[in-house]
Motif scaffolding. Structure first.
Motif, short mmCIF file in Angstrom:
data_model
loop_
_atom_site.label_atom_id
_atom_site.label_comp_id
_atom_site.label_asym_id
_atom_site.label_seq_id
_atom_site.Cartn_x
_atom_site.Cartn_y
_atom_site.Cartn_z
N SER A 135 0.83 -1.20 0.00
CA SER A 135 0.00 0.00 0.00
C SER A 135 0.86 1.26 0.00
O SER A 135 0.59 2.22 -0.72
CB SER A 135 -0.93 -0.01 1.22
OG SER A 135 -1.70 1.16 1.26
N GLN A 136 1.92 1.27 0.81
CA GLN A 136 2.82 2.42 0.86
C GLN A 136 3.53 2.61 -0.49
O GLN A 136 3.75 3.74 -0.93
CB GLN A 136 3.84 2.24 1.99
CG GLN A 136 3.26 2.41 3.38
CD GLN A 136 2.64 3.79 3.59
OE1 GLN A 136 3.21 4.81 3.21
NE2 GLN A 136 1.45 3.80 4.19
N TYR A 137 3.90 1.51 -1.13
CA TYR A 137 4.57 1.59 -2.43
C TYR A 137 3.65 2.26 -3.45
O TYR A 137 4.10 3.12 -4.23
CB TYR A 137 4.97 0.19 -2.91
CG TYR A 137 5.53 0.17 -4.31
CD1 TYR A 137 6.81 0.65 -4.56
CD2 TYR A 137 4.79 -0.32 -5.37
CE1 TYR A 137 7.34 0.65 -5.85
CE2 TYR A 137 5.30 -0.34 -6.66
CZ TYR A 137 6.57 0.14 -6.89
OH TYR A 137 7.08 0.13 -8.17
N LEU A 138 2.38 1.90 -3.45
CA LEU A 138 1.43 2.52 -4.39
C LEU A 138 1.36 4.02 -4.18
O LEU A 138 1.22 4.79 -5.14
CB LEU A 138 0.04 1.90 -4.22
CG LEU A 138 -0.16 0.48 -4.76
CD1 LEU A 138 -1.54 -0.04 -4.41
CD2 LEU A 138 0.05 0.44 -6.27
N LYS A 139 1.46 4.46 -2.94
CA LYS A 139 1.40 5.89 -2.65
C LYS A 139 2.66 6.62 -3.09
O LYS A 139 2.64 7.83 -3.31
CB LYS A 139 1.20 6.11 -1.14
CG LYS A 139 -0.14 5.60 -0.61
CD LYS A 139 -0.21 5.73 0.91
CE LYS A 139 -1.50 5.15 1.46
NZ LYS A 139 -1.55 5.18 2.94
N SER A 140 3.76 5.87 -3.24
CA SER A 140 5.05 6.50 -3.54
C SER A 140 5.31 6.69 -5.02
O SER A 140 6.28 7.33 -5.40
CB SER A 140 6.18 5.67 -2.94
OG SER A 140 6.34 4.44 -3.66
N SER A 142 3.95 7.45 -9.22
CA SER A 142 3.01 8.28 -9.96
C SER A 142 2.52 7.61 -11.24
O SER A 142 1.54 8.05 -11.83
CB SER A 142 3.65 9.63 -10.30
OG SER A 142 4.84 9.45 -11.04
N LEU A 164 -5.16 5.92 -8.09
CA LEU A 164 -4.64 5.41 -6.83
C LEU A 164 -5.74 4.79 -5.97
O LEU A 164 -5.53 3.75 -5.33
CB LEU A 164 -3.95 6.54 -6.05
CG LEU A 164 -3.42 6.18 -4.66
CD1 LEU A 164 -2.40 5.05 -4.74
CD2 LEU A 164 -2.81 7.41 -4.00
N GLU A 165 -6.92 5.40 -5.97
CA GLU A 165 -8.02 4.87 -5.17
C GLU A 165 -8.40 3.46 -5.61
O GLU A 165 -8.56 2.56 -4.79
CB GLU A 165 -9.23 5.80 -5.28
CG GLU A 165 -10.41 5.37 -4.43
CD GLU A 165 -11.60 6.30 -4.56
OE1 GLU A 165 -12.66 5.96 -4.02
OE2 GLU A 165 -11.47 7.36 -5.21
N GLN A 168 -5.61 0.99 -4.57
CA GLN A 168 -5.66 0.61 -3.16
C GLN A 168 -6.82 -0.35 -2.90
O GLN A 168 -6.67 -1.32 -2.13
CB GLN A 168 -5.81 1.87 -2.28
CG GLN A 168 -4.59 2.79 -2.29
CD GLN A 168 -3.43 2.24 -1.48
OE1 GLN A 168 -3.47 1.12 -0.97
NE2 GLN A 168 -2.36 3.02 -1.35
#
Length: 786
Positions: A135-140, A142, A164-165, A168
């Protein structure tokens, strides 16, 4: 030898395999476990439910009882479970990989790491077995991603989030909600690749690989590729995307390295390797995924195009001594299309046991059952993808139309099918979708970068008489300071013909490309002021066809006569491991001489106001043919079709017009009293006007060229319908094969001399001051080419 075959599975793929295997004279009988309503009606084929398809010890005993001597597992699950090992221990050959090799499909983590290790092109990726870290990787990041459950998920464990939504939410469904069960305990998050998908099914015996025609599947449930992912709603083959050049690249860069890598890692791959590819807009292929078995509905699509004996091929891969390379492998030149008919509600929940009827199919139409079963004599649905209609035709349009005629033979309540199978093959290309040289696989920028990178290494080879500076049209050695007093300056050039050779091979016309080889070299010599006096050629091939090679060299001799130089030697090399079939390649080297006062370009003498004149070309010459062939393909032409820009010739005949040789007219002018006005010359080859004209100029001057000064020849007008003007200018000669920089006061005499020598000459523009960081060539009125 006769074969008693055990076929494990019950889908459309297994029906297609049984259908093709039953046609082999080697096949005595086929037992399907459990089979379906279609396999039950094939000759030589019987269904059996005496043993479960996942009871591997039971299947071994069943095989021994029925004297089975070849096992063909259809689905991926038994292969990933290790079914091959159970039968190997019993001494019964299996067409399928070992449990270790089956990890190519069983673990996406394994397959991605394998590709990285063996430099097989694929999307960038990261593996995760921890939800929070994923999950953190997806936020990092673009860029868009694809999220894949690493284990088996019946072809559905892939999520394509749009933002992104969605990413996740998809990650949560896979890893926490277990939407795909234990398959989602680990995920691969990889870069989303743009382009067209392609599927290649290959027979493998651990060393040799032979592939069926490339196919394109339709995964989405809805038309125009919308809605949820499915196991596949239709397929067609071959695709126009899969050019011979692309397929050769895939085999060289992906398929063979996969075979070699598996063998090197200790688990050689035997069976069917399904390679899912993404072909980027620039033509670069990358692996999306591997499957270790036949695809569905790809199998129903490509097997009807296989003219060779499937049973013989499978046994060659699975038998005790692999010998696939010695087995005949012939593919039909026709087209095939499959349309899948699904149950209402698929790919979500759907009803089963719906009564259905299937009419008798005419020739070239085959109905392949998947989710069907017999209840007494009645046929009923038993799955989501129920049944499919396949058809073969002389054209893709004919195959598609016949496949939909086949669908009309199928009837059950709520049946659903897509009505746009193969739509991507028929989509109209927007005229605004212009092609580039990079999309044809050639990067001018990369070539320039290479020259810059190697300049330092080249400079270390400097010696008296040779400054070892590269980037000009030819290389020179002044023999006097090199230790030969009074000797002239020697100038050398080396070049090839490029992919124009492919057109020569397709047209079986090889004499004109020999002239091209000479022209590309001697034109590079004369721009330095040198007179070519000797030429050497190189001819490399898979196998030496004397008539082809002789025709080529006769063309070389003709070019040498036109240039006034002697053909003094050459080399012919047969290399079957490097070239294939009738392929050949050629290169040449020309050597010329000049006196110091003849040396060009005279950069120190160039000033603002010097005039640029241009000599016309004879056509495309010998550069940019990777892009030319891309345009021909895009426009749906064959090289033997009537030429759109010259009605008197075929496409191939016109494109094979040889490169113009400028040596004698230019040398005549250079040796005349007006020759002193000539300050530089540029041979317009790959890179066009934009890249070649600056090669003769000092850094403080730029060439201002008005492209409206001459009329674009018909072949370039035609190419310009598919290529942007800027790309035309940096790829082709666009009608001007030689540019000459002349002192303003001597222009009239130089033009007169060239015209008397038979050249058509245009005044193109002039030299002007170059701004800091500015381009060495500025083209005006480019919009006139649009």
């Amino acid at each position: 030898m006769s074969l008693r075959i055990l076929l494990v599975g019950e889908g459309g793929r297994e029906h297609a395999l049984a259908w093709k295997l039953s046609q082999s004279p080697l096949t005595e009988s086929i037992l399907c476990v459990p089979g379906n309503g279609g396999t039950a009606k094939l000759p030589k084929v019987s269904n059996s439910t005496q043993v479960a398809a996942n009871d591997y010890p039971g299947l071994v005993e069943f095989a021994k009882t029925n004297k089975i001597n070849l096992v063909v597992p259809g689905p991926e699950a038994p292969l990933v479970d290790g079914i091959e090992g159970y039968f190997r221990d019993a001494g019964i050959p299996v067409f399928g990989p070992s449990k270790e090799a089956a990890r190519l499909e069983g673990s996406k983590t394994f397959s991605k790491d394998f590709m990285k290790k063996h430099n097989i092109p694929t999307a960038s990726y990261e593996n995760f077995d921890d939800y929070e870290k994923a999950s953190q990787y997806l936020k990092s990041i673009s860029h868009k991603v694809v999220i894949k459950a690493t284990g088996l998920a019946a072809g559905k464990g892939v999520i394509l989030p749009q933002n992104l939504e969605e990413a996740q939410q998809g990650l949560k469904e896979i890893m926490l909600d277990k939407a795909f069960g234990s398959a989602g305990s680990e995920v691969v998050i990889e870069e989303f690749l743009e382009g067209d998908e392609l599927s290649i099914l290959s027979f493998c015996d651990g060393t040799t690989i032979k592939s069926l025609p490339a196919a394109q599947d339709h995964k989405r449930i809805g038309e125009d590729d919308t809605g949820l992912n499915t196991g596949g709603m239709g397929c067609y083959a071959p695709t126009k995307l899969a050019t011979p050049e692309l397929l050769a690249r895939v085999e060289r860069d992906i398929l063979q390295p996969t075979m070699d890598g598996m063998r090197e890692d200790g688990f050689p791959f035997k069976g069917c390797l399904f390679t899912g590819l993404m072909i980027a807009p620039d033509g670069t292929p990358k692996v999306l995924e591997y499957n270790v078995r036949f695809g569905d509905p790809e199998t129903q699509t490509v097997l009807p195009l296989l003219e060779s004996d499937l049973a013989k091929i499978m046994y060659a891969c699975a038998g005790p001594v692999p010998y696939l390379q010695d087995v005949n492998f012939k593919i039909s030149n026709k087209f095939s299309t499959t349309v899948v008919v699904a149950a209402p509600g698929y790919p979500e929940s759907y009803p089963k046991n719906i009564p259905m009827q299937v009419g008798d199919a005419p020739q070239d139409i085959t109905i392949f059952h998947a989710g069907t079963k017999l209840s007494g004599d009645d046929l009923r649905t038993s799955g989501g993808r129920v049944i499919a209609a396949n058809a073969v035709g002389d054209s893709l349009r004919a195959a598609v139309d016949k496949a939909y005629e086949g669908v009309k033979l199928i009837n059950f309540d709520g049946m659903y099918y897509r009505k746009d199978i193969a739509h991507r093959a028929f989509r109209k290309t927007d005229a605004s979708e212009k092609l580039t040289y990079a999309q044809a696989g050639v990067s001018i920028d990369a070539g320039n970068e290479l020259v810059d990178r190697i300049k330092a290494a080249v400079a270390t080879t400097r010696r008296p008489g040779a400054d070892a500076v590269i980037g000009g049209f030819g290389g020179e050695v002044d023999l006097s300071p090199a230790g030969y007093p009074g000797a002239p300056i020697i100038v050398g050039a080396i070049d090839g013909v490029g992919t124009k050779l492919i057109i020569a091979q397709k047209m079986d016309k090889h004499d004109t490309v020999g002239i091209d080889l000479v022209a590309m070299n001697v034109n590079d010599l004369v721009v330095q002021g040198a007179e070519p006096f000797m030429f050497l050629d190189y001819y490399g091939c898979s196998r030496l066809d004397v008539s082809v090679a002789a025709s080529f060299v006769e063309g070389v001799a003709k070019g040498c006569l036109e240039a006034g130089c002697a053909l003094v030697g050459g080399e012919t090399a047969e290399m079957p491991d490097l070239y294939t079939g009738d392929d050949y390649d050629a290169a040449g080297a020309a050597i010329g001489v000049m006196k110091a006062e003849q040396r060009l370009p005279k950069k120190d003498a160039m000033v603002e106001g010097d005039v640029l004149i241009g000599l016309t070309s004879s056509g495309v010459h010998s550069n940019g043919f990777s892009l030319v062939r891309k345009v021909v393909q895009k426009r749906g032409l064959d090289y033997k079709d009537n030429c759109p820009w010259d009605a008197s010739k075929t496409v191939g005949e016109s494109l094979l017009t040889p490169t113009k040789i400028y040596v004698k007219p230019l040398l005549k002018v250079l040796s005349s009293p007006s020759g002193s006005a000539v300050k530089g010359m540029a041979h317009i080859t790959g890179g066009g006007l934009t890249e070649n004209v600056p090669r003769m100029l000092p850094k403080h001057l730029t060439a201002e060229i008005d492209v409206a000064a001459w009329e674009l020849p018909p072949v370039f007008k035609w190419l310009g319908e598919s290529v942007e003007p800027v790309e035309m200018a940096r790829t082709f000669n666009t009608g001007i094969g030689m540019v000459v920089a002349v002192a303003a006061e001597g222009v009239a005499d130089v033009i007169k001399g060239l015209e008397e020598a038979g050249e058509k000459v245009y005044t193109l523009g002039k030299l002007a001051a170059r701004e800091a960081g500015g381009n060495g060539c500025v083209l005006k009125n480019l919009e006139s080419w649009a």
